[in-house]
Scaffold this motif. Sequence first.
Motif, PDB file in Angstrom:
ATOM      1  N   VAL A 154     -57.252 -34.922  -8.661  1.00  0.00           N
ATOM      2  CA  VAL A 154     -58.446 -34.683  -8.402  1.00  0.00           C
ATOM      3  C   VAL A 154     -58.800 -35.212  -7.083  1.00  0.00           C
ATOM      4  O   VAL A 154     -57.374 -35.072  -6.248  1.00  0.00           O
ATOM      5  N   ASN A 155     -60.273 -34.857  -6.085  1.00  0.00           N
ATOM      6  CA  ASN A 155     -60.257 -35.436  -5.384  1.00  0.00           C
ATOM      7  C   ASN A 155     -60.638 -36.497  -4.885  1.00  0.00           C
ATOM      8  O   ASN A 155     -60.339 -37.549  -6.208  1.00  0.00           O
ATOM      9  N   GLY A 156     -60.295 -36.991  -3.914  1.00  0.00           N
ATOM     10  CA  GLY A 156     -60.715 -38.663  -3.013  1.00  0.00           C
ATOM     11  C   GLY A 156     -59.040 -39.444  -2.952  1.00  0.00           C
ATOM     12  O   GLY A 156     -58.184 -38.581  -2.773  1.00  0.00           O
ATOM     13  N   SER A 157     -59.520 -40.869  -2.984  1.00  0.00           N
ATOM     14  CA  SER A 157     -58.227 -41.364  -1.930  1.00  0.00           C
ATOM     15  C   SER A 157     -57.009 -41.893  -3.312  1.00  0.00           C
ATOM     16  O   SER A 157     -56.509 -42.608  -2.313  1.00  0.00           O
ATOM     17  N   LEU A 158     -57.130 -41.498  -4.500  1.00  0.00           N
ATOM     18  CA  LEU A 158     -56.106 -42.282  -5.677  1.00  0.00           C
ATOM     19  C   LEU A 158     -55.365 -41.288  -4.661  1.00  0.00           C
ATOM     20  O   LEU A 158     -55.015 -40.671  -4.360  1.00  0.00           O
ATOM     21  N   SER A 159     -54.204 -42.037  -4.835  1.00  0.00           N
ATOM     22  CA  SER A 159     -52.979 -42.125  -4.619  1.00  0.00           C
ATOM     23  C   SER A 159     -51.837 -40.879  -5.470  1.00  0.00           C
ATOM     24  O   SER A 159     -52.446 -40.302  -6.499  1.00  0.00           O
ATOM     25  N   CYS A 160     -50.584 -39.758  -5.224  1.00  0.00           N
ATOM     26  CA  CYS A 160     -50.673 -38.552  -5.674  1.00  0.00           C
ATOM     27  C   CYS A 160     -50.009 -39.720  -6.474  1.00  0.00           C
ATOM     28  O   CYS A 160     -48.931 -40.726  -7.010  1.00  0.00           O
ATOM     29  N   THR A 161     -48.997 -39.139  -7.946  1.00  0.00           N
ATOM     30  CA  THR A 161     -48.704 -39.017  -9.082  1.00  0.00           C
ATOM     31  C   THR A 161     -46.721 -38.618  -9.443  1.00  0.00           C
ATOM     32  O   THR A 161     -47.077 -37.329  -9.157  1.00  0.00           O
ATOM     33  N   LEU A 162     -46.481 -39.479  -9.328  1.00  0.00           N
ATOM     34  CA  LEU A 162     -44.320 -38.893  -9.440  1.00  0.00           C
ATOM     35  C   LEU A 162     -44.333 -38.134 -10.516  1.00  0.00           C
ATOM     36  O   LEU A 162     -45.222 -38.288 -11.524  1.00  0.00           O
ATOM     37  N   CYS A 163     -43.646 -37.136 -10.690  1.00  0.00           N
ATOM     38  CA  CYS A 163     -43.555 -36.600 -11.854  1.00  0.00           C
ATOM     39  C   CYS A 163     -42.676 -37.369 -12.265  1.00  0.00           C
ATOM     40  O   CYS A 163     -42.138 -38.006 -12.222  1.00  0.00           O
ATOM     41  N   ALA A 164     -42.300 -37.061 -13.243  1.00  0.00           N
ATOM     42  CA  ALA A 164     -42.077 -38.219 -15.338  1.00  0.00           C
ATOM     43  C   ALA A 164     -40.468 -37.570 -14.724  1.00  0.00           C
ATOM     44  O   ALA A 164     -39.965 -36.540 -13.856  1.00  0.00           O
TER      45      ALA A 164
ATOM     46  N   GLY B 117     -34.759 -39.423 -12.373  1.00  0.00           N
ATOM     47  CA  GLY B 117     -35.505 -39.949 -11.678  1.00  0.00           C
ATOM     48  C   GLY B 117     -37.031 -40.275 -12.209  1.00  0.00           C
ATOM     49  O   GLY B 117     -37.048 -38.714 -11.235  1.00  0.00           O
ATOM     50  N   ASP B 118     -37.262 -40.791 -12.019  1.00  0.00           N
ATOM     51  CA  ASP B 118     -39.169 -40.185 -11.983  1.00  0.00           C
ATOM     52  C   ASP B 118     -39.581 -40.143  -9.919  1.00  0.00           C
ATOM     53  O   ASP B 118     -38.811 -40.884  -9.209  1.00  0.00           O
ATOM     54  N   GLY B 119     -40.209 -38.719  -9.705  1.00  0.00           N
ATOM     55  CA  GLY B 119     -40.459 -38.941  -7.944  1.00  0.00           C
ATOM     56  C   GLY B 119     -39.964 -37.699  -7.729  1.00  0.00           C
ATOM     57  O   GLY B 119     -38.854 -37.532  -6.782  1.00  0.00           O
ATOM     58  N   SER B 120     -38.931 -37.313  -8.826  1.00  0.00           N
ATOM     59  CA  SER B 120     -37.114 -36.348  -7.705  1.00  0.00           C
ATOM     60  C   SER B 120     -38.351 -35.041  -7.497  1.00  0.00           C
ATOM     61  O   SER B 120     -38.824 -34.659  -8.002  1.00  0.00           O
ATOM     62  N   GLU B 121     -37.077 -34.649  -6.168  1.00  0.00           N
ATOM     63  CA  GLU B 121     -37.416 -33.814  -5.368  1.00  0.00           C
ATOM     64  C   GLU B 121     -37.231 -32.662  -5.402  1.00  0.00           C
ATOM     65  O   GLU B 121     -37.237 -30.953  -5.030  1.00  0.00           O
ATOM     66  N   LEU B 122     -35.733 -32.492  -5.938  1.00  0.00           N
ATOM     67  CA  LEU B 122     -35.098 -31.382  -6.299  1.00  0.00           C
ATOM     68  C   LEU B 122     -34.126 -31.568  -7.197  1.00  0.00           C
ATOM     69  O   LEU B 122     -33.716 -32.070  -7.892  1.00  0.00           O
ATOM     70  N   LEU B 123     -34.132 -29.889  -7.584  1.00  0.00           N
ATOM     71  CA  LEU B 123     -33.067 -29.692  -8.499  1.00  0.00           C
ATOM     72  C   LEU B 123     -31.326 -30.517  -8.874  1.00  0.00           C
ATOM     73  O   LEU B 123     -31.795 -30.956  -9.969  1.00  0.00           O
ATOM     74  N   THR B 124     -31.089 -30.665  -7.765  1.00  0.00           N
ATOM     75  CA  THR B 124     -29.699 -30.939  -7.695  1.00  0.00           C
ATOM     76  C   THR B 124     -29.812 -32.472  -7.763  1.00  0.00           C
ATOM     77  O   THR B 124     -28.866 -33.456  -8.534  1.00  0.00           O
ATOM     78  N   ASN B 125     -31.305 -33.104  -8.120  1.00  0.00           N
ATOM     79  CA  ASN B 125     -31.365 -34.516  -8.672  1.00  0.00           C
ATOM     80  C   ASN B 125     -31.340 -34.528 -10.550  1.00  0.00           C
ATOM     81  O   ASN B 125     -31.066 -36.068 -10.652  1.00  0.00           O
ATOM     82  N   CYS B 126     -31.476 -34.041 -11.443  1.00  0.00           N
ATOM     83  CA  CYS B 126     -30.959 -33.518 -12.062  1.00  0.00           C
ATOM     84  C   CYS B 126     -29.499 -33.907 -12.419  1.00  0.00           C
ATOM     85  O   CYS B 126     -28.684 -32.370 -11.933  1.00  0.00           O
ATOM     86  N   THR B 127     -28.717 -34.888 -13.127  1.00  0.00           N
ATOM     87  CA  THR B 127     -27.190 -35.307 -12.955  1.00  0.00           C
ATOM     88  C   THR B 127     -26.902 -34.902 -14.806  1.00  0.00           C
ATOM     89  O   THR B 127     -28.116 -35.301 -15.301  1.00  0.00           O
TER      90      THR B 127
END
Length: 122
Positions: free
Chosen positions: A21-31, A57-67
Amino acid sequence: GYSGPDGSDCQACVAGTWKAVNGSLSCTLCASGKYSSETGEIAESTCTDCPATTYSGDGSELLTNCTCNRGYTGEDGAECSECIAGTWKAVNGSSSCILCASGKYSTEPAEMSEAACVDCPA
């Protein structure tokens, strides 16, 4: 895919997050159990499932964060193999499965506790 205070420059949502959505709300973490390596994403569907038998964990950025889950072993970011009978692994991650102690055994694969190793018959 962007966030920031009203009236200020907006910043792209960082990897591992999204905003639809548009606006000042924060970004949502990937589950948990998902990751996203791109910035500025606008839909939850951009969060990709980790491979089977892995966790992130929540907000993981990389495939290698999947352990690997407990009871499984393998490379970070890849589908993991279950610990074979006679072994166990109590932690998430890429560490190896641990053999049951001398004089003990287990019959089931993917054991998550040393308690699964029982005394051999006399």
